[in-house]
Motif scaffolding. Structure first.
Motif, PDB file in Angstrom:
ATOM      1  N   VAL A 175     -42.469  45.400  16.080  1.00  0.00           N
ATOM      2  CA  VAL A 175     -42.530  45.937  14.708  1.00  0.00           C
ATOM      3  C   VAL A 175     -41.498  45.234  13.830  1.00  0.00           C
ATOM      4  N   TRP A 176     -41.939  44.831  12.628  1.00  0.00           N
ATOM      5  CA  TRP A 176     -41.020  44.245  11.645  1.00  0.00           C
ATOM      6  C   TRP A 176     -40.408  45.358  10.811  1.00  0.00           C
ATOM      7  N   ASN A 177     -39.097  45.327  10.639  1.00  0.00           N
ATOM      8  CA  ASN A 177     -38.397  46.315   9.826  1.00  0.00           C
ATOM      9  C   ASN A 177     -37.265  45.614   9.086  1.00  0.00           C
ATOM     10  N   TYR A 178     -37.343  45.630   7.760  1.00  0.00           N
ATOM     11  CA  TYR A 178     -36.358  44.900   6.954  1.00  0.00           C
ATOM     12  C   TYR A 178     -34.962  45.451   7.203  1.00  0.00           C
ATOM     13  N   SER A 179     -34.016  44.561   7.541  1.00  0.00           N
ATOM     14  CA  SER A 179     -32.675  45.006   7.898  1.00  0.00           C
ATOM     15  C   SER A 179     -31.620  44.012   7.439  1.00  0.00           C
ATOM     16  N   THR A 180     -30.873  44.371   6.407  1.00  0.00           N
ATOM     17  CA  THR A 180     -29.749  43.552   5.972  1.00  0.00           C
ATOM     18  C   THR A 180     -28.695  43.474   7.064  1.00  0.00           C
ATOM     19  N   GLY A 181     -28.527  44.562   7.795  1.00  0.00           N
ATOM     20  CA  GLY A 181     -27.554  44.568   8.882  1.00  0.00           C
ATOM     21  C   GLY A 181     -27.818  43.484   9.899  1.00  0.00           C
ATOM     22  N   GLU A 182     -29.090  43.196  10.170  1.00  0.00           N
ATOM     23  CA  GLU A 182     -29.408  42.184  11.177  1.00  0.00           C
ATOM     24  C   GLU A 182     -29.097  40.777  10.688  1.00  0.00           C
ATOM     25  N   THR A 183     -29.272  40.513   9.402  1.00  0.00           N
ATOM     26  CA  THR A 183     -28.866  39.199   8.901  1.00  0.00           C
ATOM     27  C   THR A 183     -27.345  39.081   8.925  1.00  0.00           C
ATOM     28  N   ASN A 184     -26.654  40.191   8.687  1.00  0.00           N
ATOM     29  CA  ASN A 184     -25.200  40.154   8.819  1.00  0.00           C
ATOM     30  C   ASN A 184     -24.794  39.839  10.260  1.00  0.00           C
ATOM     31  N   LEU A 185     -25.548  40.355  11.225  1.00  0.00           N
ATOM     32  CA  LEU A 185     -25.289  40.006  12.621  1.00  0.00           C
ATOM     33  C   LEU A 185     -25.536  38.521  12.878  1.00  0.00           C
ATOM     34  N   ILE A 186     -26.559  37.970  12.230  1.00  0.00           N
ATOM     35  CA  ILE A 186     -26.843  36.538  12.363  1.00  0.00           C
ATOM     36  C   ILE A 186     -25.628  35.728  11.914  1.00  0.00           C
ATOM     37  N   GLY A 187     -25.000  36.158  10.820  1.00  0.00           N
ATOM     38  CA  GLY A 187     -23.810  35.457  10.349  1.00  0.00           C
ATOM     39  C   GLY A 187     -22.694  35.469  11.382  1.00  0.00           C
ATOM     40  N   ILE A 188     -22.474  36.624  12.014  1.00  0.00           N
ATOM     41  CA  ILE A 188     -21.456  36.712  13.061  1.00  0.00           C
ATOM     42  C   ILE A 188     -21.839  35.833  14.249  1.00  0.00           C
ATOM     43  N   LEU A 189     -23.136  35.837  14.588  1.00  0.00           N
ATOM     44  CA  LEU A 189     -23.606  35.008  15.694  1.00  0.00           C
ATOM     45  C   LEU A 189     -23.286  33.535  15.437  1.00  0.00           C
ATOM     46  N   VAL A 190     -23.580  33.049  14.240  1.00  0.00           N
ATOM     47  CA  VAL A 190     -23.320  31.641  13.921  1.00  0.00           C
ATOM     48  C   VAL A 190     -21.824  31.349  13.967  1.00  0.00           C
ATOM     49  N   SER A 191     -21.013  32.261  13.421  1.00  0.00           N
ATOM     50  CA  SER A 191     -19.563  32.058  13.448  1.00  0.00           C
ATOM     51  C   SER A 191     -19.028  32.033  14.877  1.00  0.00           C
ATOM     52  N   GLU A 192     -19.543  32.947  15.705  1.00  0.00           N
ATOM     53  CA  GLU A 192     -19.098  32.984  17.104  1.00  0.00           C
ATOM     54  C   GLU A 192     -19.537  31.722  17.845  1.00  0.00           C
ATOM     55  N   ALA A 193     -20.762  31.273  17.585  1.00  0.00           N
ATOM     56  CA  ALA A 193     -21.283  30.098  18.295  1.00  0.00           C
ATOM     57  C   ALA A 193     -20.552  28.819  17.891  1.00  0.00           C
ATOM     58  N   THR A 194     -20.275  28.678  16.589  1.00  0.00           N
ATOM     59  CA  THR A 194     -19.662  27.448  16.093  1.00  0.00           C
ATOM     60  C   THR A 194     -18.140  27.471  16.162  1.00  0.00           C
ATOM     61  N   GLY A 195     -17.570  28.671  16.233  1.00  0.00           N
ATOM     62  CA  GLY A 195     -16.114  28.797  16.183  1.00  0.00           C
ATOM     63  C   GLY A 195     -15.553  28.537  14.801  1.00  0.00           C
ATOM     64  N   LYS A 196     -16.407  28.660  13.770  1.00  0.00           N
ATOM     65  CA  LYS A 196     -15.993  28.384  12.394  1.00  0.00           C
ATOM     66  C   LYS A 196     -16.403  29.527  11.479  1.00  0.00           C
ATOM     67  N   PRO A 197     -15.629  29.784  10.417  1.00  0.00           N
ATOM     68  CA  PRO A 197     -16.095  30.734   9.402  1.00  0.00           C
ATOM     69  C   PRO A 197     -17.426  30.255   8.816  1.00  0.00           C
ATOM     70  N   LEU A 198     -18.284  31.192   8.477  1.00  0.00           N
ATOM     71  CA  LEU A 198     -19.608  30.842   7.980  1.00  0.00           C
ATOM     72  C   LEU A 198     -19.524  29.978   6.715  1.00  0.00           C
ATOM     73  N   ALA A 199     -18.591  30.300   5.813  1.00  0.00           N
ATOM     74  CA  ALA A 199     -18.450  29.537   4.575  1.00  0.00           C
ATOM     75  C   ALA A 199     -18.061  28.089   4.865  1.00  0.00           C
ATOM     76  N   THR A 200     -17.217  27.885   5.858  1.00  0.00           N
ATOM     77  CA  THR A 200     -16.800  26.534   6.235  1.00  0.00           C
ATOM     78  C   THR A 200     -17.978  25.745   6.793  1.00  0.00           C
ATOM     79  N   TYR A 201     -18.757  26.385   7.661  1.00  0.00           N
ATOM     80  CA  TYR A 201     -19.903  25.702   8.262  1.00  0.00           C
ATOM     81  C   TYR A 201     -20.950  25.362   7.206  1.00  0.00           C
ATOM     82  N   LEU A 202     -21.163  26.266   6.247  1.00  0.00           N
ATOM     83  CA  LEU A 202     -22.102  25.992   5.155  1.00  0.00           C
ATOM     84  C   LEU A 202     -21.630  24.807   4.333  1.00  0.00           C
ATOM     85  N   SER A 203     -20.337  24.741   4.052  1.00  0.00           N
ATOM     86  CA  SER A 203     -19.793  23.612   3.299  1.00  0.00           C
ATOM     87  C   SER A 203     -20.029  22.304   4.043  1.00  0.00           C
ATOM     88  N   GLU A 204     -19.773  22.308   5.357  1.00  0.00           N
ATOM     89  CA  GLU A 204     -19.890  21.089   6.152  1.00  0.00           C
ATOM     90  C   GLU A 204     -21.326  20.609   6.293  1.00  0.00           C
TER      91      GLU A 204
END
Length: 303
Positions: free
Chosen positions: A223-252
């Motif tokens: 089931v699809w259910n719109y969730s802002t919380g889950e995209t916020n989790l995606i941000g944490i996932l990317v930061s944890e995986a890359t070891g970088k703040p999300l803003a820094t990775y976006l800049s790079e």
């Protein structure tokens, strides 16, 4: 002592003059700035005032810079749009602060309103979800994330043992986790209204702490259910995986190499995480450039 008071008096006079010189529009905006940190329940006047300057209001929220590079990708001017309705009147009627329309990479229409300008930075909301999701693709290409089929708990340890334990990165991206979430913006007791003010008592980041307590509503992937919380989790996932703040990775990965015209910023949660389901402040033309970047298949100079 007399010199000190004379100096203070000069500062006060200068402040009054500066306040007057900023003009009636900006004085009106300043008097409408909100004090409540939950923007879901701001008035229209408060939104007009704050959304153009949220990253400059540290008493409300802090932000991390998204640095632009040394060169700017030019946007050529195309032929004016020939439409069968009055788009200027539409922009005014709908209270749009800015509209930039690109066609074939050229600016076909550009309009600013509500005292906003081409150099100002407006706060995005769910547009930022697309940017956050794009960074997952960058992290996969860079080898930080191995597969969309991996459990998110491989990267966010605080989700182990929760309803998210076996949810895959793809299911989180597509909001098909099956975990219960209420996105009712009018309900002060909804998840989307409460998660931003949650205080962690288990040592986890506040968002992870909140999301880990949510129950399962459906089987993952069903089931699809719109969730802002889950995209916020995606941000944490990317930061944890890359070891970088999300803003820094976006800049790079995008902001600097693609040639955005100016620095942007990303608002932070109280515990210092980018609020990745929303909250990027950027120039309107740079939001348009990001759309063009996607139209070009997310490539930069053929790479």
């Amino acid at each position: 002592m007399k010199k000190v008071w004379m100096g203070a008096g000069a500062l006060i006079i200068a402040g009054v003059i500066s306040w007057w010189m900023i003009g009636s529009d900006w004085r009106r905006l300043a008097t409408n700035l909100p004090t409540d940190k939950n923007m879901l329940f701001w008035t229209v006047d408060q939104r007009d005032a704050a959304f153009r300057m949220l990253d400059r209001l540290p008493f409300l929220v802090k932000a991390r810079p998204i640095e632009a590079g040394s060169s700017v990708r030019a946007l050529e001017t195309g032929a004016p749009l020939n439409l069968d309705f009055d788009i200027d009147a539409y922009v005014e009627e709908q209270r749009h602060s800015a509209v930039v329309i690109l066609h074939d990479g050229k600016v076909r229409y550009e309009k600013y309103n509500l005292g906003f300008t081409d150099s100002g930075r407006w706060t995005s909301h769910s547009v930022a979800k697309s940017i956050t999701s794009t960074l997952v693709g960058a992290a996969i290409r860079d080898g930080y994330i191995q597969s969309l089929n991996e459990p998110v708990s491989n990267y966010i340890g605080g989700l182990k043992g929760s309803a998210y334990d076996d949810v895959t990165v793809e299911q989180l991206l597509t909001m098909t986790s099956g975990v219960a979430w209420n996105e009712d913006y009018d309900d002060p007791n909804s998840d989307v209204a409460k998660f931003g003010t949650h205080e962690s008592s288990d040592g986890l980041p506040a968002l992870v702490s909140y999301m880990s307590q949510l129950p399962r509503a459906h089987a993952a992937g069903d089931v699809w259910n719109y969730s802002t919380g889950e995209t916020n989790l995606i941000g944490i996932l990317v930061s944890e995986a890359t070891g970088k703040p999300l803003a820094t990775y976006l800049s790079e990965k995008i902001w600097a190499p693609y040639g955005m015209q100016q620095d942007a910023s990303w608002l932070l949660s109280p515990d210092g995480q980018e609020i990745s389901g929303c909250c990027i402040q950027a120039a309107t033309r740079d939001f348009a450039r990001f759309g063009q970047f996607i139209l070009e298949n997310g490539t930069i100079d053929g790479v």
